[in-house]
Scaffold this motif. Structure first.
Motif, PDB file in Angstrom:
ATOM      1  N   ALA A   1      -1.748   7.573   0.863  1.00  0.00           N
ATOM      2  CA  ALA A   1      -0.448   6.914   0.897  1.00  0.00           C
ATOM      3  C   ALA A   1       0.363   7.274  -0.334  1.00  0.00           C
ATOM      4  N   VAL A   2       1.678   7.225  -0.180  1.00  0.00           N
ATOM      5  CA  VAL A   2       2.616   7.412  -1.286  1.00  0.00           C
ATOM      6  C   VAL A   2       3.175   6.046  -1.658  1.00  0.00           C
ATOM      7  N   SER A   3       3.095   5.690  -2.935  1.00  0.00           N
ATOM      8  CA  SER A   3       3.596   4.400  -3.398  1.00  0.00           C
ATOM      9  C   SER A   3       4.297   4.589  -4.741  1.00  0.00           C
ATOM     10  N   TYR A   4       4.734   3.483  -5.331  1.00  0.00           N
ATOM     11  CA  TYR A   4       5.470   3.550  -6.595  1.00  0.00           C
ATOM     12  C   TYR A   4       4.952   2.489  -7.550  1.00  0.00           C
TER      13      TYR A   4
ATOM     14  N   GLY B   1       8.408   4.516 -14.561  1.00  0.00           N
ATOM     15  CA  GLY B   1       7.762   4.347 -13.270  1.00  0.00           C
ATOM     16  C   GLY B   1       7.342   5.691 -12.700  1.00  0.00           C
ATOM     17  N   SER B   2       6.350   5.671 -11.820  1.00  0.00           N
ATOM     18  CA  SER B   2       5.820   6.908 -11.250  1.00  0.00           C
ATOM     19  C   SER B   2       5.593   6.766  -9.753  1.00  0.00           C
TER      20      SER B   2
ATOM     21  N   GLU C   1       0.800  -1.224   0.000  1.00  0.00           N
ATOM     22  CA  GLU C   1       0.000   0.000   0.000  1.00  0.00           C
ATOM     23  C   GLU C   1       0.832   1.272   0.000  1.00  0.00           C
ATOM     24  N   GLY C   2       2.136   1.176   0.311  1.00  0.00           N
ATOM     25  CA  GLY C   2       2.984   2.352   0.392  1.00  0.00           C
ATOM     26  C   GLY C   2       3.094   2.862   1.818  1.00  0.00           C
TER      27      GLY C   2
END
Length: 248
Positions: free
Chosen positions: A75-78, A104-105, A58-59
């Motif tokens: 949440a921050v994820s990649y 990727g982002s 989930e980040g």
């Protein structure tokens, strides 16, 4: 739907719970591919009593529980994007040669949901890129329903619908004129909409206070004009994973 999220992590029901996991399985090389690749999925989860969490699926973010079973989280994820060659570490396929790399982002995911009948969970998630923003915004609606539960075993069936903006669907299903010149595909344009639906089943087996085993599998179906894209070899894709989790 990005498959980087298919790692194994334990759900937290207590304050400051930590877990590690290791799993493996298979997934399509990219959404719409008729080829599959193996996946190794180490996982880490740390969930804190104040609502903050760090999770390989989930980040890193914060969840706020509200009255009547509702919740919101951010949440921050990649997301790793997609390659135009066979890679063990990335989605992609040699079949896409000449399409170029989708970078990727870093994503900011905002999620809101509610628990229904003290068991099922309905949620909506929107993922917005903060790097390589040209890929567009995507999101999904999920309904997770426990169909069997004992002290040791739980089986959950989840239905999901995924959608994206025009930028997102053009990035992952479209073919620009420039890409057509360097690949085998004819030009193809798409607009935003619902691109896929997924049904999955997950089985969790608690072996002890510390150890548990999780197995999950599912099928995703590309819908409408997205399944008609020239890069799509198969509208239906399957995935499966299994692994073990240790809770500290």
């Amino acid at each position: 739907m990005p498959l980087a999220g298919l790692t194994l992590a334990a759900a937290a029901h207590a304050e400051n719970q930590y877990s590690i996991s290791l799993g493996g399985g298979f997934a399509p090389r990219y959404p719409g591919s008729n080829q599959y690749r193996g996946i190794v999925a180490p996982g880490l989860s740390a969930k804190f009593g104040k609502g903050f969490f760090i999770d390989s699926r989930e980040g890193a973010g914060y969840r706020l529980d509200l009255p009547h079973g509702a919740f919101v989280s951010a949440a921050v994820s990649y997301d790793p994007g997609r390659a135009d060659e066979n890679r063990f570490d990335l989605p992609g396929s040699d079949y896409l040669k000449g399409m170029g790399r989708i970078p990727g982002s870093v994503l900011i995911g905002v999620r809101a949901g509610v628990t229904l009948l003290d068991a099922a969970e309905l949620s909506v998630t929107v993922d917005t890129p903060v790097t390589h923003t040209s890929r567009g915004v995507s999101g999904h609606v999920d309904l997770a329903v426990p169909v069997f539960k004992t002290a040791q075993h739980e089986i959950v069936v989840t239905g999901s619908v995924h959608a994206g903006t025009g930028r997102y669907t053009q990035t992952f299903y479209g073919v620009t004129d420039a890409q057509s010149m360097t690949s085998r595909f004819r030009p193809y344009s798409t607009s935003g909409g619902i691109d896929s639906a997924t049904v999955s089943v997950a089985w969790n087996w608690n072996l002890s206070r510390h150890w548990s085993v999780l197995a999950t599998g599912g099928v995703t179906r590309l819908l409408g004009r997205y399944g008609d894209s020239p890069i799509v070899q198969s509208r239906s894709n399957y995935y499966g994973m299994a692994g073990a989790t240790y809770k500290f």
